[in-house]
Design an enzyme around this catalytic site. Structure first.
Site: not given
Length: 342
Positions: A115, A187, A307
């Site tokens: 991420h 997210h 996502e």
């Protein structure tokens, strides 16, 4: 309609840590849907939707913005409802090849990269760009600097639009000063039964025939697994199951990527995207040091994430969709969450 509220109790903290004020923006539509967005991580703070049992918040989260900041400080952030990047998902061994060079990233997930690593989009103050009253669109921007592991100064915009037909549209746009890789998503953790609900009681359908095979460290192998006769076969509606943290390869960009249904509240959410995949994750458990909304104790089935993105570890697989953003090109990504109230 847009309302802007500065979070005054955070002003001193954010001036020291982020050299910027943290604000909260509220978008509403004619059907009483309300989405609150903070410029900290361009995060959806709450999403209130009318249901047959009254108005409910359908996204997990913390009870204040300072809890979001604290979650990152103690290394326990679940990335609640934040914009994630520069590269969403895992990158094997935190490195990839670009233009004949090895790019070494931050190893923030064991030996791997997750991420965006240390310098990410989820724990920084984004800038307010504008509000378009005609379209009910809030636009935020952020400049991700070169040499924060990834090449290039990347200018990113995210635009949140709440429509009167009950769609929350998220549009991303980005440009770079050097060739780089980019894979951005939101997210958000959804629960159509409300904050105290269990997603295993909701029904799910996914517009895919296969998903990415993972190794023992949840890194894509480059192979694919058929959904047929698998526990994760959601080609037809069935109850959500525990343990999903997989990337599903979408069949079409015109049909919903996924549909989530709550019988209890009479709510349906359809997810649309122009991305090649959706990483679906069932989770939500938080550290005991953090305070959740309404003091609800979130657990491993409290929320489900959609996502919408490129494949994880795409830079290391020639058979995966391209994730390189070239200098002079523009990155675009569009995702919508449509709410149907019965």
């Amino acid at each position: 309609m847009l309302t802007n509220e500065k979070n005054s109790k955070l002003q001193n903290l954010t001036e020291i840590k982020h050299n910027s004020e943290i604000s909260l923006y509220k978008l509403t539509n004619k059907n009483s849907i309300e989405v609150n967005i903070t410029n900290y991580g361009a995060t959806i703070f709450s999403l209130l939707v009318p249901s047959k049992n009254g108005k409910i918040d359908v996204v997990l989260g913390f009870n204040s913005i300072d809890e979001y900041i604290k979650a990152f400080e103690i290394g326990a952030s679940p990335y609640f409802n934040a914009v994630v990047g520069r590269f969403a998902g895992r990158i094997k061994n935190a490195q990839f090849q670009l233009n004949g060079k090895t790019i070494q990233l931050d190893q923030n997930h064991g030996k791997h990269h997750l991420h965006g690593g240390k310098y990410q989009l989820s724990n920084v103050a984004w800038n307010f760009e504008n509000y378009n009253e005609e379209t009910n669109t809030l636009t935020l921007s952020y400049l991700s600097k070169a040499n924060e592991f990834y090449p290039g100064d990347v200018t990113i915009e995210v635009a949140y639009t709440l429509t009167d037909d009950n769609k929350l549209n998220i549009k991303y746009k980005a440009t770079t000063t050097e060739d780089t890789v980019l894979n951005i998503t939101n997210h958000a953790y959804f629960n159509l039964d409300g904050l105290a609900g269990n997603t295993l009681n909701q029904k799910l359908q996914i517009n895919a025939e296969k998903f990415l095979e993972l190794d023992s460290e949840n890194i894509p192998t480059g192979n694919f697994i058929s959904m047929e006769n698998h526990a994760f076969d959601f080609r037809n509606f069935k109850n959500v199951v525990a343990g999903i943290d997989h990337c599903f390869v979408l069949k079409s960009n015109t049909e919903p990527a996924a549909i989530l249904e709550s019988v209890e509240n009479g709510l349906t959410m359809k997810v649309y995207t122009d991305q090649p995949a959706v990483q679906i994750y069932v989770g939500g458990k938080t550290s005991d040091e953090l305070h959740n909304k309404d003091s609800v104790k979130f657990h491993t089935e409290s929320g489900i994430c959609f996502e919408t993105q490129n494949y994880p570890d795409a830079p290391n697989h020639e058979n995966f969709p391209n994730s390189i953003l070239r200098k002079g090109d523009t990155y675009h990504q569009n995702t919508s969450f449509e709410f149907i109230i019965s």
